[in-house]
Design an enzyme around this catalytic site. Structure first.
Site, PDB file in Angstrom:
ATOM      1  CG  ASP A   8      -5.701   9.992   5.154  1.00 51.45           C
ATOM      2  OD1 ASP A   8      -4.912   9.814   5.792  1.00 51.45           O
ATOM      3  OD2 ASP A   8      -6.345   9.141   4.474  1.00 51.45           O
ATOM      4  CE  LYS A  70      -0.001   7.615   9.359  1.00 52.35           C
ATOM      5  NZ  LYS A  70      -1.304   7.467   8.602  1.00 52.35           N
ATOM      6  CD  GLU A 175      -4.860   7.396   9.881  1.00 51.05           C
ATOM      7  OE1 GLU A 175      -5.044   6.170   9.969  1.00 51.05           O
ATOM      8  OE2 GLU A 175      -3.891   7.994   9.617  1.00 51.05           O
ATOM      9  CG  ASP A 197      -7.125   2.273   7.537  1.00 51.02           C
ATOM     10  OD1 ASP A 197      -7.000   1.754   6.360  1.00 51.02           O
ATOM     11  OD2 ASP A 197      -6.878   3.314   8.278  1.00 51.02           O
TER      12      ASP A 197
HETATM   13  P1  ADP Z   1      -2.693   4.295   3.152  1.00 51.28           P
HETATM   14  O1  ADP Z   1      -3.829   4.761   3.951  1.00 51.28           O
HETATM   15  O2  ADP Z   1      -1.737   3.071   3.485  1.00 51.28           O
HETATM   16  O3  ADP Z   1      -1.678   5.330   2.943  1.00 51.28           O
HETATM   17  P2  ADP Z   1      -4.641   3.726   1.024  1.00 51.28           P
HETATM   18  O4  ADP Z   1      -5.825   3.763   1.601  1.00 51.28           O
HETATM   19  O5  ADP Z   1      -4.595   4.729  -0.237  1.00 51.28           O
HETATM   20  O6  ADP Z   1      -3.201   3.805   1.544  1.00 51.28           O
HETATM   21  O7  ADP Z   1      -4.288   2.402   0.058  1.00 51.28           O
HETATM   22  C1  ADP Z   1      -3.432   2.030  -0.885  1.00 51.28           C
HETATM   23  C2  ADP Z   1      -3.660   0.869  -1.237  1.00 51.28           C
HETATM   24  O8  ADP Z   1      -5.000   0.417  -1.906  1.00 51.28           O
HETATM   25  C3  ADP Z   1      -2.601   0.389  -2.555  1.00 51.28           C
HETATM   26  O9  ADP Z   1      -1.999  -0.872  -1.812  1.00 51.28           O
HETATM   27  C4  ADP Z   1      -3.436   0.285  -3.509  1.00 51.28           C
HETATM   28  O10 ADP Z   1      -2.958  -0.637  -4.448  1.00 51.28           O
HETATM   29  C5  ADP Z   1      -4.562  -0.221  -3.006  1.00 51.28           C
HETATM   30  N1  ADP Z   1      -5.897  -0.245  -3.834  1.00 51.28           N
HETATM   31  C6  ADP Z   1      -6.228   1.217  -4.359  1.00 51.28           C
HETATM   32  N2  ADP Z   1      -7.063   1.086  -5.314  1.00 51.28           N
HETATM   33  C7  ADP Z   1      -7.746  -0.432  -5.147  1.00 51.28           C
HETATM   34  C8  ADP Z   1      -8.750  -1.039  -5.759  1.00 51.28           C
HETATM   35  N3  ADP Z   1      -9.561  -0.751  -6.609  1.00 51.28           N
HETATM   36  N4  ADP Z   1      -8.500  -2.626  -5.597  1.00 51.28           N
HETATM   37  C9  ADP Z   1      -7.697  -3.190  -4.929  1.00 51.28           C
HETATM   38  N5  ADP Z   1      -6.666  -2.382  -4.221  1.00 51.28           N
HETATM   39  C10 ADP Z   1      -6.741  -0.803  -4.401  1.00 51.28           C
HETATM   40 MG    MG Z   2      -4.980   5.526   5.347  1.00 52.12          MG
END
Ligand code: ADP
Ligand code: MG
Length: 605
Positions: A8, A70, A175, A197
């Site tokens: 991913d 990205k 995705e 998402d």
């Molecule tokens: P992306 O797919 O956009 O690369 P992610 O799916 O990994 O990113 O999401 C990242 C976001 O999720 C960040 O803003 C992070 O702070 C938030 N995040 C991660 N864990 C938690 C949680 N337990 N509670 C709230 N927000 C969270």
């Molecule tokens: Mg993502």
């Protein structure tokens, strides 16, 4: 034969997974982290840093550190003008050409920067397999995911990034499709799936239909600037307002940011936490973020409308992205669709898990049902009068082929221009131009005599190649359609060679990174202890005079050397902090055990 993984490659975080004994698992580092922040920093001497180490350099070396790469994949300079203005790093490139990002006097294309992240994931996976005692630990193939709305250019750029990282990209998949696969929803005969998402910087809603193993994207919607970052920014602003006009350094602001993210994450599990020394409850937090979460609902309704569906016609709702760990988000999504969303799998890992499942299906052919996707936009060529003649219609199941016969319009014409277009509109000018090429060497014939067959072929990744053949002479020309904003094969090749040349400096950098990561773990553990509700009591009752001071000094010392590239100093100070906190750690441990035991006693009475 090397190993195959699923990746991913996210805007905020990236991660890698594989299938072990029939079930997908994500690969974690020593400290249990699966997520690699999608951040890359490049030193003056060309050394690159990835992930947590690069995040640290965001506050010390912002101009050489890039995130959200990205967003630039498969884009031209003109596409990203607005976006680029808001970023601290230099976004350049010639008009009509690929975006280039300037870091430390060198320019990089987005696929090159993404390849640095992919190489880190590849390395992580290889370290994992080696540690498992696998003799054959090299990772050489991968399935990589992209958002459902990614066009041909963005998909090609992603595949190029994989190639530059030394990975044979077996398949690029959507995705939301990957997330559905992780939940095994492809095994349903038929059904409608909504994939919500909510990540770090983006929000996507996809409505999919699955039918006998074929996934069709019915509609996508979202907001490319809506994610967890927004919550963080809002909370930081609130804290800054509390500080009045005090001038804060970039580093202090970064510390505040870290603290609010901690608090946010705490509140996904608990009802209350402390934020910079004050009590902070989930109720307060939800009131602050509610308007942002509400902004995800309109795109959901729009996607449903575009798919011609009512919320009640959705059979499954899948949560993806770290921000869906927030209980308020889950509640509102559940209310909108009138059903409890799937959240059994970690929402920030589910896409990588699905990519691993897909990789496994490709390798073993273990599932009778082949997973298929559909092409989101029609493809065609320009014909007389600036009109598009469609050759493959949107929503065709891929891989797909289509062909059409054309002829010349002018006497003795010896060449025909083929202009490849993507889109649904009738006129050339309203569609996206993908490529142009010329079929030459047609013997002079009267107009209308040559029979030119144009054949389109979309492979399983959604990537197009076009063949033009003059049938009377068997003259043939094929192009793999390189989108206007793509790299040439030679460029990809050269980047791959470059990356080998940097292998040595990268190794030194790796040792430094590991030292910094270990240091960071100790710093975080110490800071967390300081924030414990019981800490004030511990400090008063258990610590020796001057002990807290000693720990604080070690903490400051370590945080200071962590900004440098002096590995020895970092190792030394890590040891100093480790030694200084040993007693404190014991006290905390003893108290926790006592509290737990006390709890048990109460229950037993
Ligand atoms: P992306 O797919 O956009 O690369 P992610 O799916 O990994 O990113 O999401 C990242 C976001 O999720 C960040 O803003 C992070 O702070 C938030 N995040 C991660 N864990 C938690 C949680 N337990 N509670 C709230 N927000 C969270
Ligand atoms: Mg993502």
């Amino acid at each position: 034969m090397g190993k195959v993984v699923g990746i991913d490659l996210g805007t905020t975080n990236s991660l890698v997974a594989y299938v072990r004994d029939g079930a997908p698992v994500v690969i974690r580092d020593k400290s249990g982290d699966a997520l690699v922040p999608s951040v890359v920093s490049v030193d003056e001497d060309g050394t690159s840093y990835v992930g947590r180490e690069a995040v640290r350099r965001l506050s010390t070396d912002a101009a050489r550190t890039v995130y959200s790469v990205k967003r630039f994949m498969g884009k031209g300079v003109d596409d990203v003008q607005g976006e680029a203005r808001l970023l601290p790093f230099a976004v350049r490139g010639e008009a009509g050409g690929v975006v280039r990002i300037g870091l430390g006097g060198k320019e990089f294309t987005p696929p090159e920067l993404s390849s640095i992240i992919l190489r880190e994931l590849k390395r992580r996976a290889e370290a994992h397999f080696a540690a498992e005692g696998e003799f054959d630990f090299e990772v050489d193939r991968a399935v990589i995911t992209v958002p459902a709305y990614f066009n041909d250019a963005q998909r090609t750029a992603t595949r190029d990034a994989g190639r530059i990282a030394g990975l044979d990209v077996l398949r690029i998949i959507n995705e939301p499709t990957a997330a559905s696969l992780a939940y095994g929803l492809d095994k349903r005969h038929t059904g409608v799936i909504a994939v919500y998402d909510f990540g770090g910087g983006t929000f996507d809603i996809s409505i999919l239909r699955v039918e006998d193993g074929v996934f069709q994207v019915l509609a996508t919607n979202g907001d490319t600037h809506l994610g967890g970052d927004e919550f963080d920014a809002l909370l930081v602003q609130r804290e800054l307002a509390r500080c009045g006009d005090a001038m804060l350094s970039a580093e202090q602001i970064q510390d505040i940011r870290k603290a609010v993210i901690h608090a946010k994450i705490d509140l996904s599990d608990g009802e209350r936490t402390t934020l910079l020394g004050r009590d902070f409850t989930r109720v307060e937090f939800e009131a602050i973020i509610r308007p942002i979460v509400d902004r995800t609902l309109a795109p959901c309704r729009q996607a449903l409308a575009d798919a011609g569906l009512k919320p009640s016609e959705v059979d499954e709702v899948v949560l993806v992205g770290g921000s869906t760990r927030i209980p308020l988000v889950r509640r509102l999504v559940g209310e909108l669709f009138g059903r409890t969303p799937h959240s059994e799998l970690n929402p920030d890992e589910v896409v990588a898990l699905g990519a691993a499942v897909q990789a496994d299906i490709l390798m073993t052919g273990n599932r009778e049902m082949l997973l298929l996707d559909v092409t989101p936009l029609s493809l065609g060529i320009e014909t007389m009068g600036g009109v598009v003649s469609k050759i493959i219609l949107r929503n065709s199941t891929i891989p797909a082929t289509g062909s059409e016969m054309f002829t010349t319009g002018v006497e003795h014409q010896t060449a025909v221009d083929i202009h490849v277009l993507q889109g649904e509109r009738e006129l050339v000018q309203d569609n996206r131009s993908l490529a142009r090429f010329t079929l030459r060497g047609i013997p002079p014939m009267p107009a209308g005599m040559p029979r030119v067959q144009v054949q389109f072929q979309i492979d399983a990744n959604g990537i197009l190649s076009v063949t033009a053949t003059e049938l009377r002479t068997a003259l043939e020309q094929t192009v793999e359609v390189k989108p206007s904003y793509g790299l040439t094969d030679e460029e990809v090749e050269r980047m791959l060679i470059d990356s080998f040349e940097h292998a040595e400096t990268d190794f030194a950098a790796r040792l430094l990174i590991e030292a910094k990561n270990d240091a960071e773990s100790v710093v975080q553990a110490t800071e967390k202890t300081f924030r414990l509700p019981m800490f004030a009591e511990i400090a008063a009752e258990d610590l020796a005079p001057g002990e807290q001071k000693r720990i604080e000094q070690a903490l400051i010392g370590l945080k200071h050397v962590m900004q440098s590239s002096n590995r020895d100093a970092i190792l030394q100070w890590t040891k100093v902090l480790n030694d200084a906190t040993r007693h404190l750690a014991e006290v905390v441990m003893n108290r926790s055990v006592k509290e737990a035991l006390a709890g048990k006693n109460v229950e037993q009475i």
